[in-house]
Design a protein around this motif. Sequence first.
Motif, short mmCIF file in Angstrom:
data_model
loop_
_atom_site.label_atom_id
_atom_site.label_comp_id
_atom_site.label_asym_id
_atom_site.label_seq_id
_atom_site.Cartn_x
_atom_site.Cartn_y
_atom_site.Cartn_z
N LEU A 79 0.60 -1.27 0.03
CA LEU A 79 -0.10 -0.06 -0.07
C LEU A 79 0.62 1.07 0.29
O LEU A 79 0.72 1.86 -1.08
CB LEU A 79 -0.94 0.13 1.43
N GLU A 80 2.28 1.39 1.00
CA GLU A 80 3.07 2.41 0.49
C GLU A 80 3.71 2.54 -0.64
O GLU A 80 3.50 3.69 -1.06
CB GLU A 80 3.71 1.79 2.00
N VAL A 81 4.06 1.66 -1.42
CA VAL A 81 4.82 1.51 -2.39
C VAL A 81 3.31 2.43 -3.82
O VAL A 81 3.46 3.19 -4.37
CB VAL A 81 5.33 -0.06 -3.08
N THR A 82 2.11 1.73 -3.25
CA THR A 82 1.24 1.93 -4.27
C THR A 82 0.32 3.67 -3.85
O THR A 82 0.29 4.51 -5.32
CB THR A 82 -0.41 1.41 -4.12
N LEU A 83 0.89 3.89 -2.76
CA LEU A 83 0.92 5.57 -2.47
C LEU A 83 1.64 6.22 -3.22
O LEU A 83 1.79 7.25 -3.59
CB LEU A 83 0.33 5.36 -1.33
N SER A 89 2.57 9.97 -10.26
CA SER A 89 1.70 9.87 -10.96
C SER A 89 0.96 11.57 -11.25
O SER A 89 0.76 11.72 -12.02
CB SER A 89 0.43 8.97 -11.01
N LEU A 90 0.61 11.45 -9.88
CA LEU A 90 -0.06 13.18 -9.87
C LEU A 90 0.78 14.22 -9.91
O LEU A 90 0.17 15.34 -10.71
CB LEU A 90 -0.38 13.10 -8.54
N GLY A 91 1.61 14.16 -9.90
CA GLY A 91 2.94 15.03 -9.95
C GLY A 91 3.46 15.48 -11.41
O GLY A 91 3.59 16.24 -11.75
N HIS A 92 2.72 13.65 -12.71
CA HIS A 92 3.32 14.42 -13.32
C HIS A 92 1.95 14.80 -13.91
O HIS A 92 2.28 15.67 -15.49
CB HIS A 92 3.59 13.05 -14.74
N VAL A 93 0.86 14.19 -13.60
CA VAL A 93 -0.65 15.35 -13.87
C VAL A 93 -0.19 16.72 -13.33
O VAL A 93 -0.88 18.03 -14.68
CB VAL A 93 -1.87 14.61 -13.06
N ASN A 94 0.32 16.86 -12.71
CA ASN A 94 -0.01 18.26 -12.68
C ASN A 94 1.23 18.83 -13.06
O ASN A 94 1.11 20.37 -13.78
CB ASN A 94 1.33 18.90 -10.62
N HIS A 95 2.01 18.63 -13.64
CA HIS A 95 3.04 19.22 -14.62
C HIS A 95 2.77 19.02 -15.59
O HIS A 95 2.49 20.59 -16.33
CB HIS A 95 4.68 17.79 -15.35
N ILE A 96 1.33 18.74 -16.64
CA ILE A 96 0.50 17.93 -17.89
C ILE A 96 0.07 19.37 -17.46
O ILE A 96 -0.17 20.06 -18.39
CB ILE A 96 0.34 17.26 -17.64
#
Length: 174
Positions: A79-83, A89-96
């Motif tokens: 779960l920690e790895v998934t988070l 991924s949220l960082g990439h979305v923020n960059h996009i």
Amino acid sequence: MTFEATPLNIALIVLVAAGIWAIVELALTIRKARTTIDELTTTANDTIGQVQPIIGKVDGLMDDIQPSVKEIQPLMEQLEVTLDEANGSLGHVNHILGDVSSVGDTATSVTDSVKNVAATAANGVAAAVNRITGRAAAQSAAALAETTAPAPVEDPIPAAPADNGYVTYGSDAE
């Protein structure tokens, strides 16, 4: 010995009688307290006897749960790895989204530039037409642009009903 009824002797007799009465009341209270304490002790022993099997069962359940906790540890690590991956991924979305925002800003500046060029061209054409036709220069390109501007488009999406059964929240500006 004769008894003299003096106030001091009467007071002594009353005090002796009160002392005897207090001792009798104390003895009765101790007897009742002893009975109550015996009943309380019996009840407490019965309750302890009934609770002991339950405590034994809870101990057994706790022993059964302990291996489950050991099995949960790898799941918690996954779960920690998934988070962590989700945060990446949220960082990439923020960059996009930042890139999309800059593209939108660029499109806005291009649109403003095109409007300025069109307004300048309209002013030039209006001035040339005015010179050719000999009309007064009262009708400027700004007036021409106002008359040729398209009418605002009605919003095709109807307004939401006032009470649609959902909870709505006010904006932050309130």
